[in-house]
Design an enzyme around this catalytic site. Structure first.
Site, PDB file in Angstrom:
ATOM      1  CD  GLN A  87      -2.645   1.384   2.503  1.00  0.00           C
ATOM      2  OE1 GLN A  87      -2.024   1.676   3.520  1.00  0.00           O
ATOM      3  NE2 GLN A  87      -3.952   1.202   2.479  1.00  0.00           N
ATOM      4  CE1 TYR A 135      -4.615   8.058   5.891  1.00  0.00           C
ATOM      5  CE2 TYR A 135      -2.530   7.398   4.902  1.00  0.00           C
ATOM      6  CZ  TYR A 135      -3.428   7.346   5.952  1.00  0.00           C
ATOM      7  OH  TYR A 135      -3.149   6.583   7.063  1.00  0.00           O
ATOM      8  NE  ARG A 137     -13.060  -3.787  12.310  1.00  0.00           N
ATOM      9  CZ  ARG A 137     -14.257  -3.211  12.416  1.00  0.00           C
ATOM     10  NH1 ARG A 137     -14.564  -2.542  13.525  1.00  0.00           N
ATOM     11  NH2 ARG A 137     -15.138  -3.297  11.439  1.00  0.00           N
TER      12      ARG A 137
END
Length: 393
Positions: free
Chosen positions: A96, A166, A342
């Protein structure tokens, strides 16, 4: 079927399950550590088709934490070792890449944060500097260079971070982007940086690596990127032919982080992770900063359907995938891949166990107490039943 091989651009994954990018908190020297390698080896051994290394900044000022990796020659050997470990466990690996922009933390990087327009940065503290045309040119080139470095290290894919406000995402947001030049105003102008970055990455590594964009469905804030504008921007990217897939996400790390992480809002734990005075500020204003959104399975699916109906690009469904039922629902709805975050922090071997027994489901309770651990070592803090949560070998 989720657990059958699938094509993603020029690469073939052993299945359609992707470990979503979650900053691992395992790079104390801003380069790959043995701990980071083992983290992703376990994900690969646990059965995912591809694991995503996060977050790899394209420039030193583009980090949300000074200990994050930024893509440079010194980082390549460690990334190569990580790629070898993941491949040895049978999975592909994605990098990423991105620039944190106004989400960057100047107090830990020692460098000013950048954004489309000037605004207050509470992490500085100080002002986020509006990027210049020279900055834009540099950042676009840095994405291409980061992709080339990831390719040299043996990575199979790059995921360009276009979400969570971002830098690229902040340009898409009319709330944050107040520019009046060719990068501001209309949606076409606000999407220009996203398209330029995707084009530069495609030119650098296209045909040799899969190129994915992590892309906001919406920012989840008033006057932010709307779902309608997001869909239009995604359509522009599709028309450019620069992406092999889009992973749909939501929320703003700057303004509304819990819009993606549905479930608990761990205010006390987040406050404890920060020094004074940020700690006091989080305790006092935490319920407004960390707004709580109820959890349900496949919670982004309703909004993601509009993208599936309008786009022909492969799409990755993220959010609330707990077991076989959600994976198969995503496939029936036309999504090419599913991503888990998660649930895999808690149980890295969950994919292998679901494949062996479709009744197996994640034990994750969505308390989100894993989120503040990104500042130390990202992990689940909830005890796992030993018989179901044993780590893969």
């Amino acid at each position: 079927m989720v657990f059958e091989p699938a094509q993603l651009g020029p690469i073939t994954l052993r299945n359609r399950l992707i470990k979503a990018a979650t900053f691992e908190g395992r790079t104390p020297q801003a380069v790959v550590s043995d701990d980071l390698i083992e983290f992703h080896r376990r994900m690969a051994a646990g059965g995912v088709g591809m694991t995503t290394v996060a977050y790899l900044a394209v420039a030193p000022e583009g980090r949300t934490d000074g200990k994050q990796i930024w893509m440079r020659e010194e980082a390549v050997p460690g990334l190569g070792q990580l790629a070898d470990a993941v491949h040895g466990a049978g999975a592909a690996v994605s990098a990423q890449i991105g620039h944190a922009g106004p989400v960057a933390n100047p107090s830990t990087t020692g460098l000013p944060s950048l954004g489309p327009s000037r605004r207050f940065n509470p992490l500085g503290p100080g002002l986020t500097r509006a990027v210049s045309p020279a900055d834009i040119k540099r950042v676009v080139a840095a994405h291409a260079q980061a992709a080339l470095l990831a390719q040299r290290a043996g990575f199979d894919a790059v995921e360009v971070h276009m979400g969570h406000n971002y830098l690229i995402s902040s340009f898409l947001s009319p709330r944050i982007n107040r520019r009046t030049d060719e990068y501001g105003g209309s949606l076409a102008n606000r999407a220009r940086l996203a398209r330029e970055v995707a084009s530069a990455v495609r030119e650098a590594v296209g045909g040799r690596m899969a190129i994915i964009a992590k892309f906001n469905i919406s920012d989840g804030v008033r006057n932010g990127l709307s779902q309608q504008d997001s869909l239009r921007a995604a359509s522009l990217l599709e028309s450019d032919g620069t992406l092999d897939a889009i992973e749909l996400t939501a929320g703003s790390s700057l303004l509304n982080p819990m819009y993606l992480f549905r479930g608990g809002a761990p205010i006390a734990e987040f406050a404890a992770a920060f020094p004074f005075p940020q700690r006091l500020g989080i305790r006092l204003a935490g319920r407004w900063i960390l707004r709580r959104y109820p959890y349900r399975e496949t919670y982004l699916l309703d909004d993601a359907r509009r993208f599936r109906e309008a786009l022909s690009l492969p799409l990755v469904l993220l959010g609330g995938v707990s077991g076989w039922a959600e994976m198969e629902l995503a496939r029936r709805e036309g999504f090419d891949f599913v991503a888990m975050g998660r649930a895999l922090l808690m149980e890295p071997d969950l994919p292998n166990r679901i494949r062996a027994d479709r009744a197996v489901r994640s034990q994750c309770i969505r308390c989100n107490r894993c989120m503040p651990t990104i500042y130390t070592q990202t992990r689940c803090v909830v005890p796992v039943t030993p018989s179901r949560g044993a780590a893969p070998g």
